[in-house]
Structure formats: C-alpha cells, structure tokens
Design a protein around this motif. Structure first.
Motif, mmCIF file in Angstrom:
data_model
loop_
_atom_site.group_PDB
_atom_site.id
_atom_site.type_symbol
_atom_site.label_atom_id
_atom_site.label_comp_id
_atom_site.label_asym_id
_atom_site.label_seq_id
_atom_site.Cartn_x
_atom_site.Cartn_y
_atom_site.Cartn_z
ATOM 1 N N GLN A 263 37.855 43.073 37.781
ATOM 2 C CA GLN A 263 37.783 44.561 37.706
ATOM 3 C C GLN A 263 38.552 44.831 36.436
ATOM 4 O OE1 GLN A 263 39.755 45.992 41.172
ATOM 5 N NE2 GLN A 263 37.570 46.652 41.986
ATOM 6 N N GLU A 264 39.743 44.351 36.229
ATOM 7 C CA GLU A 264 40.486 44.736 34.740
ATOM 8 C C GLU A 264 39.303 44.544 33.649
ATOM 9 O OE1 GLU A 264 43.096 46.204 32.599
ATOM 10 O OE2 GLU A 264 43.053 46.022 34.456
ATOM 11 N N GLU A 265 38.733 43.358 33.532
ATOM 12 C CA GLU A 265 37.836 42.983 32.470
ATOM 13 C C GLU A 265 36.633 44.085 32.381
ATOM 14 O OE1 GLU A 265 34.710 39.428 31.080
ATOM 15 O OE2 GLU A 265 36.573 38.718 32.171
ATOM 16 N N LYS A 266 36.170 44.398 33.619
ATOM 17 C CA LYS A 266 35.252 45.537 33.797
ATOM 18 C C LYS A 266 35.662 46.856 33.097
ATOM 19 C CE LYS A 266 32.027 47.624 37.044
ATOM 20 N NZ LYS A 266 31.475 47.804 38.205
ATOM 21 N N LYS A 267 36.900 46.971 33.368
ATOM 22 C CA LYS A 267 37.629 48.465 33.360
ATOM 23 C C LYS A 267 37.571 48.401 31.541
ATOM 24 C CE LYS A 267 41.576 51.250 33.837
ATOM 25 N NZ LYS A 267 42.665 51.400 34.524
ATOM 26 N N GLN A 268 38.035 47.086 31.056
ATOM 27 C CA GLN A 268 38.152 47.099 29.476
ATOM 28 C C GLN A 268 37.041 47.162 28.968
ATOM 29 O OE1 GLN A 268 40.328 43.605 28.930
ATOM 30 N NE2 GLN A 268 42.198 44.320 29.258
ATOM 31 N N LEU A 269 35.819 46.552 29.286
ATOM 32 C CA LEU A 269 34.383 46.678 28.800
ATOM 33 C C LEU A 269 33.890 48.111 28.938
ATOM 34 C CD1 LEU A 269 32.865 43.407 30.142
ATOM 35 C CD2 LEU A 269 33.334 43.849 27.659
ATOM 36 N N THR A 270 34.312 48.759 29.974
ATOM 37 C CA THR A 270 33.678 50.174 30.332
ATOM 38 C C THR A 270 34.450 51.100 29.200
ATOM 39 O OG1 THR A 270 33.428 49.702 32.634
ATOM 40 C CG2 THR A 270 33.637 52.068 31.808
ATOM 41 N N LYS B 204 35.560 49.967 26.362
ATOM 42 C CA LYS B 204 34.900 49.677 24.728
ATOM 43 C C LYS B 204 33.527 50.367 24.831
ATOM 44 C CE LYS B 204 37.258 45.556 23.933
ATOM 45 N NZ LYS B 204 36.781 43.880 23.564
#
Length: 153
Positions: free
Chosen positions: A1-8, A10
């Motif tokens: 989820q954290e990675e998805k949030k960072q990608l979002t 970006k």
C-alpha cells in the motif's frame, strides 16, 4: 500500500508537470502566432511601402516628362521668336535653367527617397530575420520539450 501510495503521488506529480508543460506549450504557440502575425503585418507594411514608392516613382517620371516637354516647348518658342525678341530668349533660357535645377532637385529627392526606402527595407528584413530566428529557436525548444516528454513517458 505504501508503494502504491508513493506511485500514486509520483503519477500525480508527473500529471501536474505534464499540465504545466502543456500550458507552456500553449504559451509558446501563442507567442509564435503573435510573431507570425507581426511578420505578416511587416510584410503588409513592406508591400504598402513598395506600392507607395512605385507610385512616387511614376509621379516623378511623369513630372520629369512634363518638365522635359515644357523645356522643349520653351525652346521651340525661343527659336521662333528669336529674331523678334532677343530679351524674350534670355528669359526662356533662365526658365530652362530653373527647370533643369528643379529636375536635378527631383532626381536628388528621388535618390534620397530610394535610399530611405532601402534603409527601411533592410531594417524590416533584419527584423524579419530576427523574428524568424527567434521562431526557429522556439520551435527547436518546443521540439526539445516534446522529445523530452516523449522519452519521459
């Protein structure tokens, strides 16, 4: 989820950058359109000045022909009246001299007008060349931006 949030985040940042770039592109296109309009206006003014100079040249030629015709008539009258009135001939010679001086003045005025026209024309051409150079530079920059964004995406 954290990675998805960072990608979002970006993606959102890249979308903002894309919007900013699109806005810049629109601004550049507006600047280019204004410059093209300016070039077109310069061309129209140049054509108008060319027509004006042509008209002045024609008027000058008519004036020269008229002056030559008047001089010729004055000479003919002087020859026919020479025996009867030597003093009249002297008056006509004076008039001829004035007409020649006027003709020379007209020629000088024409040459001055042509020099001014050439100077104005060169100035317009220089400005047109500068505008075209700026336009090419902006087009190159826009192309650079496009290729940069293409490579980013």
């Amino acid at each position: 989820q954290e990675e998805k949030k960072q990608l979002t985040l970006k993606v959102e940042e890249l979308e903002r950058k894309l919007e900013s770039t699109n806005a810049q592109n629109i601004e550049f296109l507006q600047v280019i359109a204004k410059r093209e309009d300016s070039i077109h206006q310069c061309q129209l003014r140049l054509e108008e000045k060319s027509r004006e100079c042509s008209s002045l040249a024609r008027q000058l030629e008519v004036a020269i022909e008229e002056t030559k015709r008047q001089v010729e008539q004055a000479r003919d009258r002087a020859v026919s009246r020479e025996r009867a009135a030597q003093s009249k001939m002297m008056d006509l010679e004076t008039q001829l001299s004035r007409n020649k001086a006027d003709l020379n003045q007209l020629r000088r005025n024409k040459e001055d007008a042509e020099r001014r026209y050439e100077s104005r024309l060169q100035d317009l051409l220089d400005r047109l060349e500068q505008s075209e150079s700026t336009n090419r530079s902006m087009q190159n920059y826009v192309q650079f931006l496009k290729s940069s964004y293409d490579s980013v995406f």
